[in-house]
Scaffold this motif. Structure first.
Motif, mmCIF file in Angstrom:
data_model
loop_
_atom_site.group_PDB
_atom_site.id
_atom_site.type_symbol
_atom_site.label_atom_id
_atom_site.label_comp_id
_atom_site.label_asym_id
_atom_site.label_seq_id
_atom_site.Cartn_x
_atom_site.Cartn_y
_atom_site.Cartn_z
ATOM 1 N N GLN A 84 0.640 -1.304 -0.023
ATOM 2 C CA GLN A 84 -0.145 -0.780 0.391
ATOM 3 C C GLN A 84 0.718 1.427 -0.438
ATOM 4 O O GLN A 84 0.026 2.647 0.240
ATOM 5 N N GLY A 86 2.360 4.624 -0.951
ATOM 6 C CA GLY A 86 2.173 5.426 -1.606
ATOM 7 C C GLY A 86 1.086 5.718 -1.950
ATOM 8 O O GLY A 86 0.178 7.396 -2.803
ATOM 9 N N VAL A 87 -0.085 5.421 -1.365
ATOM 10 C CA VAL A 87 -1.912 5.064 -1.676
ATOM 11 C C VAL A 87 -1.500 6.551 -0.243
ATOM 12 O O VAL A 87 -1.343 6.602 0.691
ATOM 13 N N THR A 88 -2.659 7.485 -1.514
ATOM 14 C CA THR A 88 -2.507 8.953 -0.240
ATOM 15 C C THR A 88 -3.960 9.472 -0.508
ATOM 16 O O THR A 88 -4.605 9.226 -0.906
ATOM 17 N N GLU A 89 -4.672 10.220 0.884
ATOM 18 C CA GLU A 89 -5.239 10.873 0.717
ATOM 19 C C GLU A 89 -6.033 11.899 -0.195
ATOM 20 O O GLU A 89 -4.466 11.999 -0.592
ATOM 21 N N THR A 96 -9.405 7.161 1.120
ATOM 22 C CA THR A 96 -8.872 5.308 0.796
ATOM 23 C C THR A 96 -9.363 5.000 1.114
ATOM 24 O O THR A 96 -10.746 4.484 1.376
ATOM 25 N N GLY A 207 -0.017 4.004 8.141
ATOM 26 C CA GLY A 207 -0.491 5.214 7.139
ATOM 27 C C GLY A 207 -0.842 6.518 7.621
ATOM 28 O O GLY A 207 -0.860 6.756 9.260
ATOM 29 N N ASN A 208 -1.395 7.611 7.030
ATOM 30 C CA ASN A 208 -1.938 8.989 7.116
ATOM 31 C C ASN A 208 -0.164 9.605 8.485
ATOM 32 O O ASN A 208 -0.696 10.266 9.260
ATOM 33 N N ASN A 211 2.210 13.343 4.332
ATOM 34 C CA ASN A 211 1.482 14.441 3.743
ATOM 35 C C ASN A 211 0.228 13.376 3.517
ATOM 36 O O ASN A 211 -0.721 13.410 2.360
ATOM 37 N N LYS A 213 0.052 9.448 3.061
ATOM 38 C CA LYS A 213 0.073 8.863 2.692
ATOM 39 C C LYS A 213 0.689 8.055 3.717
ATOM 40 O O LYS A 213 0.757 7.578 4.780
ATOM 41 N N GLU A 215 3.228 5.025 4.330
ATOM 42 C CA GLU A 215 4.693 4.824 3.966
ATOM 43 C C GLU A 215 5.395 4.564 4.940
ATOM 44 O O GLU A 215 5.673 4.228 5.851
#
Length: 234
Positions: A84, A86-89, A96, A207-208, A211, A213, A215
């Motif tokens: 996951q 790189g998944v970004t709000e 998400t 998560g979160n 910025n 994401k 990470e």
């Protein structure tokens, strides 16, 4: 940040976390099945069977949970979490898969009863705990990892189940307080431990963060309140 996520007057910003679906199933293959169907839960998130009147059903559920414990490894959980990255709000702090999943889950109804608010409120809420919970769901390790949108309640669930401590282990759930407090009520962030760097820091997947994401991060141990220990397969 130690406050509960919602009140009648306004939605409070706490820290949450959870994870996603197709990628997780691809990472786990046939072991991506859910450990058990959640139709009720305890105050802090332990799942129980909806049919509590039949001892045979309860025994079968316990058997399924035990089988799941020896199937899911820390490496599998970290693999799904890593998938996951790189998944970004979105600009509203939502969008998400973790928030969408949690808002539709049985656990959301239970935490709303505890904290107030509405399912829609989770769609743009801080999601670090929702990310962790989602990973547990998608790997079939939810009975071991727990699920909640409130970091404090999630940590207390581990503690109430005698699975909370101060040693960093791969796959453990790490709870942070940015002010260095060791009180569970001060927790304001959560993630997964990848490894102890043996230099006063740990490597994590969160998560979160950054910025908004998913990470990989390196965190100082002085910010760690403690660790929750899922019962993984060896």
């Amino acid at each position: 940040m130690a406050k509960r996520p919602f009140t009648a007057a306004r939605k409070l910003k706490i820290t949450y976390a959870v994870l996603g679906t197709a990628v997780a199933a691809a990472a786990l293959g046939p072991q991506a099945a859910h450990a058990e169907t959640a139709s009720a839960a305890t105050q802090h998130g332990s799942t129980v069977s909806s049919n509590t009147n039949n001892p045979g059903d309860r025994a079968a559920q316990r058997t399924r949970a035990e089988e799941n414990k020896i199937q899911v490894t820390a490496d599998q959980v970290l693999s799904v979490a890593r998938s996951q990255l790189g998944v970004t709000e979105n600009s509203a702090g939502g969008g998400t898969p973790y928030q969408r999943w949690y808002a539709d889950s049985q656990r959301a109804a239970e935490t709303i009863a505890r904290d107030g608010g509405t399912p829609a409120g989770y769609l743009n809420a801080p999601w670090c705990a929702m990310f962790v919970s989602w990973v547990g769901e998608k790997t079939g390790a939810r009975p071991q990892i727990g699920w909640d949108a409130w970091t404090v309640a999630h940590a207390k669930w581990f503690k109430d189940n005698s699975r909370f401590g101060t040693l960093a282990k791969p796959g453990s759930v790490v709870f942070f307080a940015w002010n260095g407090s060791k009180s569970l009520d001060s927790i304001n962030h959560v993630g997964f431990v990848v490894k102890d760097n043996q230099n006063g820091t740990i490597s994590t997947i969160e998560g979160n963060t950054g910025n908004g994401k998913v990470e990989e991060r390196v965190r100082p141990k002085w910010q760690v309140v403690g660790y929750g220990y899922p019962e993984y397969a060896a």
